[in-house]
Design an enzyme around this catalytic site. Structure first.
Site, PDB file in Angstrom:
ATOM      1  N   GLN A 313       0.831  -1.201   0.000  1.00 21.67           N
ATOM      2  CA  GLN A 313       0.000   0.000   0.000  1.00 21.67           C
ATOM      3  C   GLN A 313       0.870   1.257   0.000  1.00 21.67           C
ATOM      4  O   GLN A 313       0.540   2.254  -0.653  1.00 21.67           O
ATOM      5  CB  GLN A 313      -0.923  -0.001   1.223  1.00 21.67           C
ATOM      6  CG  GLN A 313      -1.732   1.273   1.416  1.00 21.67           C
ATOM      7  CD  GLN A 313      -2.719   1.519   0.294  1.00 21.67           C
ATOM      8  OE1 GLN A 313      -3.174   0.591  -0.366  1.00 21.67           O
ATOM      9  NE2 GLN A 313      -3.043   2.782   0.060  1.00 21.67           N
ATOM     10  N   GLU A 314       1.991   1.210   0.692  1.00 24.36           N
ATOM     11  CA  GLU A 314       2.848   2.393   0.797  1.00 24.36           C
ATOM     12  C   GLU A 314       3.635   2.657  -0.482  1.00 24.36           C
ATOM     13  O   GLU A 314       3.747   3.798  -0.934  1.00 24.36           O
ATOM     14  CB  GLU A 314       3.815   2.236   1.976  1.00 24.36           C
ATOM     15  CG  GLU A 314       3.163   2.383   3.338  1.00 24.36           C
ATOM     16  CD  GLU A 314       2.756   3.818   3.641  1.00 24.36           C
ATOM     17  OE1 GLU A 314       3.171   4.730   2.891  1.00 24.36           O
ATOM     18  OE2 GLU A 314       2.010   4.035   4.610  1.00 24.36           O
ATOM     19  N   SER A 315       4.221   1.594  -1.080  1.00 24.40           N
ATOM     20  CA  SER A 315       5.176   1.837  -2.178  1.00 24.40           C
ATOM     21  C   SER A 315       5.060   0.858  -3.335  1.00 24.40           C
ATOM     22  O   SER A 315       5.848   0.958  -4.276  1.00 24.40           O
ATOM     23  CB  SER A 315       6.598   1.755  -1.626  1.00 24.40           C
ATOM     24  OG  SER A 315       6.923   0.404  -1.291  1.00 24.40           O
ATOM     25  N   TYR A 440      -7.138   3.595   2.925  1.00 26.96           N
ATOM     26  CA  TYR A 440      -5.835   2.990   3.222  1.00 26.96           C
ATOM     27  C   TYR A 440      -6.010   1.669   3.984  1.00 26.96           C
ATOM     28  O   TYR A 440      -5.464   0.630   3.591  1.00 26.96           O
ATOM     29  CB  TYR A 440      -5.055   4.003   4.053  1.00 26.96           C
ATOM     30  CG  TYR A 440      -3.671   3.624   4.496  1.00 26.96           C
ATOM     31  CD1 TYR A 440      -2.573   3.897   3.693  1.00 26.96           C
ATOM     32  CD2 TYR A 440      -3.442   3.072   5.756  1.00 26.96           C
ATOM     33  CE1 TYR A 440      -1.285   3.607   4.117  1.00 26.96           C
ATOM     34  CE2 TYR A 440      -2.165   2.778   6.187  1.00 26.96           C
ATOM     35  CZ  TYR A 440      -1.085   3.056   5.363  1.00 26.96           C
ATOM     36  OH  TYR A 440       0.188   2.759   5.800  1.00 26.96           O
TER      37      TYR A 440
END
Length: 485
Positions: A313-315, A440
């Site tokens: 999810q972040e990168s 998120y």
């Protein structure tokens, strides 16, 4: 409380069964109460089920599943332990009930009063048959579109009843039945070309479609059926009455609807391209960082797959990712956060993963003790994204609205209000893009579900994918129902 359950995902081991049998009461029970008396005498309820996502399976925190949850509650109501045997198909479950090897069958069984040797409980929930087909085929939108296609169903599931009724009008209709496959098998075979289409139930597709982005939702077919429990016809009327009274009470209290919504009600799955891309990247890229996620999980107590889902999810698992705001690395840490968790190089994937796991643990530990269970994890993830201060503000707004500030569903509703002046002006940390942590957390939960599913199903799908379409091995799995000529 569950007093006996399976450590192995396929079967419950019961120690001292012979001793329990010897301890049955000698006094003869009335004929219609013999089974209920036997259950109480041996102190356990023997349930035959199936190992599927909609019935019973081993989850992250032990046994779970809709019918497992119901059966556990019923055993508690009787004051006995629960014993499960999940090593079989629908036919095996019905045979076990009919032959007296199981007290109750709970296996996504369609209510069919015509079956000999078994009694069915009152209806538990609706089963709506659904046609699904391989993406890329011409749309299959009507019963007539099924003619000429290779269609698979699970034998005994009720799908054949619907198709046989349809065949009385569409005499050219033909399909294949198998007792040795489950819904995930059928969906995999549709996706990889071994079948063109399948008939399953709508709630089964809802639970599984995230993992099969190549399978298209077709159309509802036939009248709805009813899911019910099966009980032995001999000596089981008293038990049947207890089952029906239990289900009536569950319905009357709203608990049954709550369980149905918990297991089958959510539909916030990732859209097709996102799910397909994630699965592709998990297969192609995740192995490069899996050992780092596992190491960080051991240090912090999280499931490594949760950390991997967070990293995606972040990168998207890109170790040199950089945002315009200055967060960097696979876990997208700020420079300040990296210093706080003892990370020197944010672009080193092992350090980034270790730092992200430590930071998530810090968020989790700083939450109020009143937040329990999975709610605690989802709120910690929201804090990872939006900051702990804004999460506290959302909790305050939830409380102001009369909701529970310690329950994630209520805080999730409050977070987007941080974007509205009438609300953020009343809390300490002011405006925040509160809709973002909601999305998120939702995405991470879905990525986590996919990774758990892939891990559980790796061997099964490896075997399925080894078969080329049309293999004799594949054909032997099915009995063909020919057209009516």
């Amino acid at each position: 409380m569950l007093k006996a359950f399976a450590r192995h995902p396929r079967r419950t081991a019961l120690a001292g069964l012979g001793a329990l049998l010897l301890g049955w009461p000698a006094r003869q029970a009335p004929p219609d109460a013999a089974l209920l008396a036997a259950i109480r005498g041996r102190d356990f309820l023997q349930v035959a089920t199936r190992n599927t996502p909609t019935t019973y399976y081993q989850g992250r925190q032990g046994p779970t599943g809709f019918e497992f949850e119901l059966a556990r509650r019923f055993a508690d109501r009787l004051g006995v332990s629960l014993a499960l045997d999940s090593d079989g198909n629908i036919g095996d479950v019905l045979s076990a009930v009919r032959d007296g090897d199981a007290d109750l069958g709970a296996a996504a069984l369609p209510l069919d009063p015509s079956l000999p040797g078994v009694n069915f409980s009152r209806a538990i929930m609706t089963l709506q048959p659904l046609v699904v087909y391989r993406r890329g085929l011409a749309p299959i939108d009507t019963p007539e579109d099924l003619i000429g296609h290779s269609i698979g169903v699970i034998k005994g599931s009720g799908a054949s009843l619907v198709l046989r009724e349809l065949q009385s009008r569409l005499t050219k209709l033909s399909w294949k039945e198998s007792a040795d496959l489950e819904v995930a098998d059928l969906l995999s075979m549709v996706e990889n070309g071994e079948l063109d289409a399948a008939v399953i139930y709508a709630h089964q597709f809802k639970l599984n479609r995230l993992f099969f982005p190549g399978v298209e939702n077709g159309f509802l077919i036939g009248d709805p059926l009813s899911l019910a429990w099966a009980l032995p016809a001999r000596g089981g009327l008293a038990l049947l009455r207890r089952v029906n009274a239990f289900l009536d009470a569950m319905q009357g209290s709203g608990t049954l609807d709550t369980l149905i919504n918990r297991y089958f009600g959510h539909d916030d799955y990732l859209e097709y391209v996102g799910a397909r891309t994630f699965i592709q990247q998990a297969n192609q890229r995740l192995d490069d960082y899996k050992d780092d996620f596992v190491a960080a999980a051991k240090d912090t107590g999280f499931d490594w797959k949760l950390l991997a889902a967070l990293g995606y999810q972040e990168s998207h698992w890109k170790p040199r990712a950089t945002s315009p705001t200055g967060v960097r690395g696979l876990m997208m840490l700020t420079e300040r956060t990296a210093q706080e968790v003892g990370i020197d190089n944010r672009l080193d994937p092992a350090q980034s993963i270790e730092g992200g796991a430590r930071y998530l643990r810090e968020m989790e530990q700083r939450l109020q003790p009143e937040i329990q269970g999975q709610d605690r994890l989802w709120m910690a993830l929201a804090a990872y994204n939006v900051g702990l201060g804004h999460l506290y503000d959302a909790q305050k707004i939830a409380d102001m609205r009369g909701d529970d500030p310690y329950a994630w569903p209520d805080v999730r509703k409050a977070l987007p209000l941080l974007q509205k002046r009438e609300w953020y002006s009343q809390v300490r940390h002011g405006y925040a893009r509160g809709g973002e942590p909601v999305i998120y957390v939702r995405n991470i939960r879905r990525y986590y579900e996919i990774l758990n599913y892939m891990e559980r199903s790796e061997q099964q799908f490896f075997q399925l994918n080894q078969r080329a379409p049309g293999d004799a091995d594949t054909q032997q799995l099915f009995d063909v129902v020919p057209p009516v000529l």
